[in-house]
Design a protein around this motif. Structure first.
Motif, mmCIF file in Angstrom:
data_model
loop_
_atom_site.group_PDB
_atom_site.id
_atom_site.type_symbol
_atom_site.label_atom_id
_atom_site.label_comp_id
_atom_site.label_asym_id
_atom_site.label_seq_id
_atom_site.Cartn_x
_atom_site.Cartn_y
_atom_site.Cartn_z
ATOM 1 N N LYS A 1 24.976 38.108 119.886
ATOM 2 C CA LYS A 1 26.202 37.979 120.245
ATOM 3 C C LYS A 1 27.189 38.933 119.801
ATOM 4 N N SER B 1 26.774 30.608 112.004
ATOM 5 C CA SER B 1 25.395 30.959 111.821
ATOM 6 C C SER B 1 25.327 30.357 110.384
ATOM 7 N N HIS C 1 22.480 36.434 125.379
ATOM 8 C CA HIS C 1 22.407 36.752 123.829
ATOM 9 C C HIS C 1 20.812 36.464 123.298
ATOM 10 N N LEU D 1 33.558 36.152 123.940
ATOM 11 C CA LEU D 1 32.972 35.640 122.792
ATOM 12 C C LEU D 1 33.981 34.893 122.197
ATOM 13 N N ASN D 2 35.355 35.235 122.251
ATOM 14 C CA ASN D 2 36.521 34.634 121.408
ATOM 15 C C ASN D 2 37.465 34.062 122.331
ATOM 16 N N GLY E 1 19.233 39.533 121.430
ATOM 17 C CA GLY E 1 19.235 39.295 119.883
ATOM 18 C C GLY E 1 17.800 39.620 119.461
ATOM 19 N N ARG F 1 27.287 45.879 116.696
ATOM 20 C CA ARG F 1 28.376 46.036 117.499
ATOM 21 C C ARG F 1 28.764 47.570 117.841
ATOM 22 N N ASP G 1 22.197 33.920 116.409
ATOM 23 C CA ASP G 1 23.014 34.286 117.244
ATOM 24 C C ASP G 1 23.106 36.045 117.180
ATOM 25 N N ILE H 1 27.068 35.193 128.232
ATOM 26 C CA ILE H 1 26.591 34.630 127.018
ATOM 27 C C ILE H 1 25.186 34.423 127.075
ATOM 28 N N LYS H 2 24.473 34.132 128.207
ATOM 29 C CA LYS H 2 22.922 33.652 128.227
ATOM 30 C C LYS H 2 22.098 34.760 127.963
ATOM 31 N N ILE I 1 27.865 40.992 122.789
ATOM 32 C CA ILE I 1 28.610 40.230 123.765
ATOM 33 C C ILE I 1 30.110 40.896 123.608
ATOM 34 N N THR J 1 31.525 32.608 114.632
ATOM 35 C CA THR J 1 30.278 33.125 115.024
ATOM 36 C C THR J 1 29.672 33.270 113.564
#
Length: 394
Positions: free
Chosen positions: A201, A168, A226, A209-210, A230, A121, A198, A223-224, A204, A164
């Motif tokens: 993400k 995972s 990711h 995300l949250n 990734g 991030r 994921d 979201i799509k 994102i 997340t």
């Protein structure tokens, strides 16, 4: 069937893994019942594969029943590895078993995934980031292989912003379990791919995300992205295994071709990606979020079966179904004679006939000495599903 011809009161080792154990020693000896224990009238008192520890508070009642039947010892298996036949006859309860994946490994795995996401991030892209996650994947694989019936030793979400990372871990554990039943050579890849599925993400925005509620159409479009993001991140940090990259990119593809990002269908979707798709969806359904309550395991399995052949690979869906049975541990059921009990194991290949702990007699009275009834060896059958007992199946 247990041979009751042995004499003597001490524990005797019969083979490297099987012991003759006096019933009074069972509370401390533990282990797994190695042969069906049959009553004088031919009823199964304890099915082969029963984990002594899973009897819990019922153990003393079971011992009294054995004594009344004139059975003074059992053949008990003591080993980390037991035969598949024994395991299939008594699946460990996923909601009540104490034999779960080591909690420290679970916590460390979640922490390392969180650290990786936070580094990405903040644009810290170095190959060294993935090393600890790969090491935790190997340790998690060892846990799954050592206890192959520990189905979903999942950590439940307590803080929404940690979803997340915990998801995972859960997805990795479920995927590893499923692949171990289909192609054990690929378990490590399934687990590592589950931990990283994921990865995108990490890019994102956190407010999406949250978000404590359903996403708008535009937010869902973000979201799509990711899976593709990734895959790009994975390559940048040195992951080049095509199976792992397939998991990351394709875990939202669907069997009928209605998924994303590429609209792949059927077996054009990578095998491990198809497994992770089931694991990912199963955990998402059974997890608690701020905007939805979890559904219990039976409903999640039913949903996946409903979407088998459209969303999910039918073969993978069947492995999940066989693991749980139509009546997973904790299901409260009414039998054809009017008695009521709680399912304590799946039925293996016979999904309609699990092992049931009978608690209520046909006349409605509470059974003073609950008994385990293997429906595969009984004239009775399940006539009604009454609900789910929750986190205790015994």
């Amino acid at each position: 069937m247990v041979n009751n011809g042995f004499q003597g009161r001490g524990v005797t080792r019969l083979t490297p893994d099987i012991y003759r154990v006096p019933i009074e020693e069972l509370t401390t000896f533990g282990g797994t019942v190695a042969d069906d224990v049959i009553s004088r009238d031919g009823a199964v008192i304890l099915p082969k594969g029963t984990k002594i520890v899973l009897l819990g508070d019922s153990l003393l009642q079971v011992l009294k029943r054995l004594e009344d039947e004139g059975i003074d010892h059992l053949h008990v298996m003591r080993s980390d590895e037991v035969t598949s036949d024994a395991l299939d006859s008594f699946v460990e309860s996923v909601v009540s078993s104490n034999m779960i994946i080591d909690s420290q490994i679970a916590r460390t795995s979640i922490r390392e995934v969180k650290r990786l996401f936070e580094s990405l991030r903040h644009n810290k892209l170095t190959p060294e980031l993935v090393g600890p996650v790969m090491e935790m994947a190997r340790e998690l694989v060892e846990q799954i292989l050592r206890r192959p019936k520990v189905l979903f030793s999942v950590a439940r979400v307590r803080q929404w912003d940690e979803y997340t990372f915990i998801h995972s871990f859960n997805t990795a554990a479920i995927a590893g379990f499923l692949v171990n039943r289909m192609d054990p050579r690929l378990v490590e890849k399934a687990v590592l791919g589950g931990l990283l599925h994921d990865l995108g993400k990490a890019k994102i925005p956190l407010e999406i995300l949250n978000k404590p509620g359903p996403l708008t159409d535009s937010e869902f479009q973000v979201i799509k992205t990711h899976p593709v993001v990734g895959e790009e991140l994975a390559v940048k940090v040195g992951i080049d295994d095509p199976d792992i990259l397939s998991i990351i990119r394709e875990h939202h593809e669907r069997w009928s071709g209605i998924g994303y990002p590429d609209g792949k269908s059927g077996e054009s979707i990578g095998f491990l990606a198809r497994v992770v798709a089931v694991a990912d969806s199963f955990d998402a359904m059974t997890a608690e979020r701020s905007y939805k309550a979890p559904i219990h395991y039976r409903s999640a399995v039913k949903n996946i079966l409903t979407d088998s052949g459209t969303h999910f690979d039918p073969k993978v869906s069947r492995v999940l179904l066989l693991a749980f049975g139509l009546y997973p541990p904790g299901s409260v059921v009414e039998l054809s004679d009017g008695s009521v009990g709680v399912v304590v194991s799946s039925g293996g290949e016979d999904l309609m006939r699990p092992v049931v702990l009978v608690k209520v007699a046909p006349d409605g009275s509470i059974v003073r000495e609950p008994k385990l009834l293997d429906l595969k060896r009984s004239r009775e059958g399940i006539c009604k599903y009454l609900g789910w007992e929750g986190k205790r199946a015994l």
